[in-house]
Design an enzyme around this catalytic site. Sequence first.
Site, PDB file in Angstrom:
ATOM      1  N   CYS A 156       0.824  -1.211   0.000  1.00  0.00           N
ATOM      2  CA  CYS A 156       0.000   0.000   0.000  1.00  0.00           C
ATOM      3  C   CYS A 156       0.863   1.267   0.000  1.00  0.00           C
ATOM      4  CB  CYS A 156      -0.910  -0.009   1.218  1.00  0.00           C
ATOM      5  SG  CYS A 156       0.010   0.141   2.765  1.00  0.00           S
ATOM      6  N   ALA A 196       3.106   1.704   2.969  1.00  0.00           N
ATOM      7  CA  ALA A 196       4.298   0.853   2.882  1.00  0.00           C
ATOM      8  C   ALA A 196       5.391   1.569   2.077  1.00  0.00           C
ATOM      9  CB  ALA A 196       3.961  -0.484   2.242  1.00  0.00           C
ATOM     10  N   ARG A 220      11.967  -5.420   6.392  1.00  0.00           N
ATOM     11  CA  ARG A 220      12.567  -5.050   5.105  1.00  0.00           C
ATOM     12  C   ARG A 220      14.090  -5.171   5.102  1.00  0.00           C
ATOM     13  NH1 ARG A 220      13.243   0.277   2.831  1.00  0.00           N
ATOM     14  NH2 ARG A 220      13.421   0.200   0.567  1.00  0.00           N
ATOM     15  N   HIS A 260       6.009   6.466  -2.217  1.00  0.00           N
ATOM     16  CA  HIS A 260       7.351   6.965  -2.550  1.00  0.00           C
ATOM     17  C   HIS A 260       7.255   8.452  -2.886  1.00  0.00           C
ATOM     18  CE1 HIS A 260       8.044   2.708  -4.416  1.00  0.00           C
ATOM     19  NE2 HIS A 260       8.279   2.690  -3.123  1.00  0.00           N
TER      20      HIS A 260
HETATM   21 FE1  CFM Z   1      13.111   0.358  -5.335  1.00  0.00          FE
HETATM   22 FE2  CFM Z   1      12.514  -1.994  -5.580  1.00  0.00          FE
HETATM   23 FE3  CFM Z   1      11.092  -0.321  -4.030  1.00  0.00          FE
HETATM   24 FE4  CFM Z   1      13.609  -1.067  -3.343  1.00  0.00          FE
HETATM   25 FE5  CFM Z   1      12.534  -3.045  -1.733  1.00  0.00          FE
HETATM   26 FE6  CFM Z   1      11.469  -3.930  -4.009  1.00  0.00          FE
HETATM   27 FE7  CFM Z   1       9.989  -2.309  -2.496  1.00  0.00          FE
HETATM   28 MO1  CFM Z   1      10.551  -4.716  -1.738  1.00  0.00          MO
HETATM   29  S1  CFM Z   1      14.463  -1.357  -5.232  1.00  0.00           S
HETATM   30  S2  CFM Z   1      12.629   0.819  -3.271  1.00  0.00           S
HETATM   31  S3  CFM Z   1      14.415  -1.933  -1.534  1.00  0.00           S
HETATM   32  S4  CFM Z   1      11.265  -0.419  -6.143  1.00  0.00           S
HETATM   33  S5  CFM Z   1      12.613  -4.937  -2.557  1.00  0.00           S
HETATM   34  S6  CFM Z   1      12.139  -3.987  -6.185  1.00  0.00           S
HETATM   35  S7  CFM Z   1       9.420  -3.974  -3.570  1.00  0.00           S
HETATM   36  S8  CFM Z   1      10.792  -2.718  -0.624  1.00  0.00           S
HETATM   37  S9  CFM Z   1       9.190  -0.334  -2.910  1.00  0.00           S
HETATM   38  C1  HCA Z   2       6.741  -3.643   0.967  1.00  0.00           C
HETATM   39  C2  HCA Z   2       8.053  -4.186   1.457  1.00  0.00           C
HETATM   40  C3  HCA Z   2       8.582  -5.330   0.663  1.00  0.00           C
HETATM   41  C4  HCA Z   2       7.780  -6.605   0.871  1.00  0.00           C
HETATM   42  C5  HCA Z   2       8.529  -7.834   0.514  1.00  0.00           C
HETATM   43  C6  HCA Z   2       7.815  -9.069   0.099  1.00  0.00           C
HETATM   44  C7  HCA Z   2      10.051  -5.546   1.100  1.00  0.00           C
HETATM   45  O1  HCA Z   2       6.459  -3.651  -0.229  1.00  0.00           O
HETATM   46  O2  HCA Z   2       5.999  -3.168   1.800  1.00  0.00           O
HETATM   47  O3  HCA Z   2       6.676  -9.038  -0.360  1.00  0.00           O
HETATM   48  O4  HCA Z   2       8.451 -10.109   0.209  1.00  0.00           O
HETATM   49  O5  HCA Z   2      10.934  -5.521   0.291  1.00  0.00           O
HETATM   50  O6  HCA Z   2      10.272  -5.766   2.306  1.00  0.00           O
HETATM   51  O7  HCA Z   2       8.593  -5.018  -0.706  1.00  0.00           O
END
Ligand code: CFM
Ligand code: HCA
Length: 531
Positions: free
Chosen positions: A52, A55, A86, A184
């Site tokens: 969401c 998150a 995370r 973000h």
């Molecule tokens: Fe960038 Fe990602 Fe993300 Fe990420 Fe992550 Fe991710 Fe995420 Mo999980 S590099 S910041 S550190 S888009 S692994 S592929 S989904 S938390 S929002």
């Molecule tokens: C997020 C965090 C997450 C979840 C990881 C997963 C992460 O999206 O809220 O589904 O295994 O990297 O910790 O993306």
Amino acid sequence: MKKVVERALEKYPAKVFKSRKEHIIIKENEDEVPEITANTRTIPGIITNRGCCYAGCKGVVLGPIKDMVHIVHGPIGCSYYAWGTRRNKAKVIDGEKNFLEYCFSTDMQESDIVFGGEKKLRQAIKEAVELFNPKAITISATCPVGLIGDDINAVAAEAQKLYGIQVLAFSCEGYKGVSQSAGHHIANNNLMKHVIGIGDMKPKKYSINILGEYNIGGDGWEIKRVLDKIGYNIIAIMTGDGSYEDIKNAHKADVNLVQCHRSINYIAEMIETKYGIPWIKANFIGVKSTIETLRYLANYFGDDMLIEKTEEVIKEELADIEGQMEYYKEKLQGRTAFLYVGGSRSHHYQELLKDLGVETIISGYEFAHRDDYEGREVISTIKTDADNKNIEEIKVEKDEKNYRVILSKERYEKLKKEIPLSYYGGIIKAMNKNSVIIDDLNHYETEEFIKILKPDMFFSGIKDKYVVQKMGVMSKQLHSYDYSGPYAGFKGALVFARDVAAGVYTPAWKYVTPPWKTEPMIEGTLEEEGE
Ligand code: CFM
Ligand code: HCA
């Protein structure tokens, strides 16, 4: 290949079939970049892997900043789930604070939902100041806060006056956008408005920021080790092992390296407009990509000493890992991968897999936008809808006092032809002919594509890893790295290679039979093996 997609979706009702088809493309020609539908609402009832808006704001961008207290205003569940999962690591620096092991929540109850939660939020800020004396505080709203209308901005402004520290409010209620991506953007906006630019440190030569690097499993530290060795001065990493103090001075750097384009391209763009600092798309995942990124950076500064030192460090680092990388490549060469992560890694990890001779045959993102698929050249053609309009687009202007012309116009134009200067080309161009690119994949489709395409390995997250593993396919989490890492840079590539080889070669697979060995995948009868 078109038939493959139709087969995977054939059980859907007509309306769902039509909608999902727009999110799945096949790269039919090497130099073709087809249009994909992305960043739209998930169909209700479908088990998506997305998270969401909260998150994306609190969990992803703000969470790793270690010296701020991040208060979650909402019921405890939203915080509890996010607590430490995370793996954004942080170190305590002498005399500085690190609050990452705590979980701050207003723990809203039913009575707060009925009578309002502002009082509780005021009390939480007071306790945080008295107990922890932080330099600054963030407040992130979860769903009920927006629904009942608590004015978190007013509470933050009042607290800021009362305690004399910055208290920033983020209206990032989970439902604010179609995914983490909205969060973000909200986090980027407030950091830009209130934090970046208020510091007054004196920068050293070759000062850089790394944007969109969250130090998962220690990745940021491995990248920093190599950049320090070459002679760069990292002002801020946003936001892995991040510090409020460093982020305040981000406007003093000479360039921004953008690792995760999706989560932070807004800040990169706004810093360029406001302070004149260009950005370069980086990728420190994969040996070849790391080398390429280091060369881009040296070329950007155009300094002979840096260029020479970069080559020297590349040689040294390669000498340390080359033999072992070759060993793992021999073990993995020729295999295929299904790669599905949030918004960047599904592209970045293809490069590391290529280093190991593994081809990614199907990939996509949970929540990325069309530019992460097709390249930034499509941004002006992206249609806005009610969901995008919900997220504030802040306009920044040139800061006359702090704006610097870092590259002359001629040099900018020249460099643009040589390096990805303020540009990201997207995932599609990096993929091979006949590969499948899929947006907002869901659990049903995951199982279908596993059965049809039979990849040798699957890289994704906690929600689908075990289903696929039980289907007999090596599965690895690329969000948390299955508690391993770092995977970035030279040494990280080797850790990844070792983990993947161990996963593929574990004798455990003898005890699981993939479904296509027992169920007929096409009409007909199954014959015994060897007949
Ligand atoms: Fe960038 Fe990602 Fe993300 Fe990420 Fe992550 Fe991710 Fe995420 Mo999980 S590099 S910041 S550190 S888009 S692994 S592929 S989904 S938390 S929002
Ligand atoms: C997020 C965090 C997450 C979840 C990881 C997963 C992460 O999206 O809220 O589904 O295994 O990297 O910790 O993306």
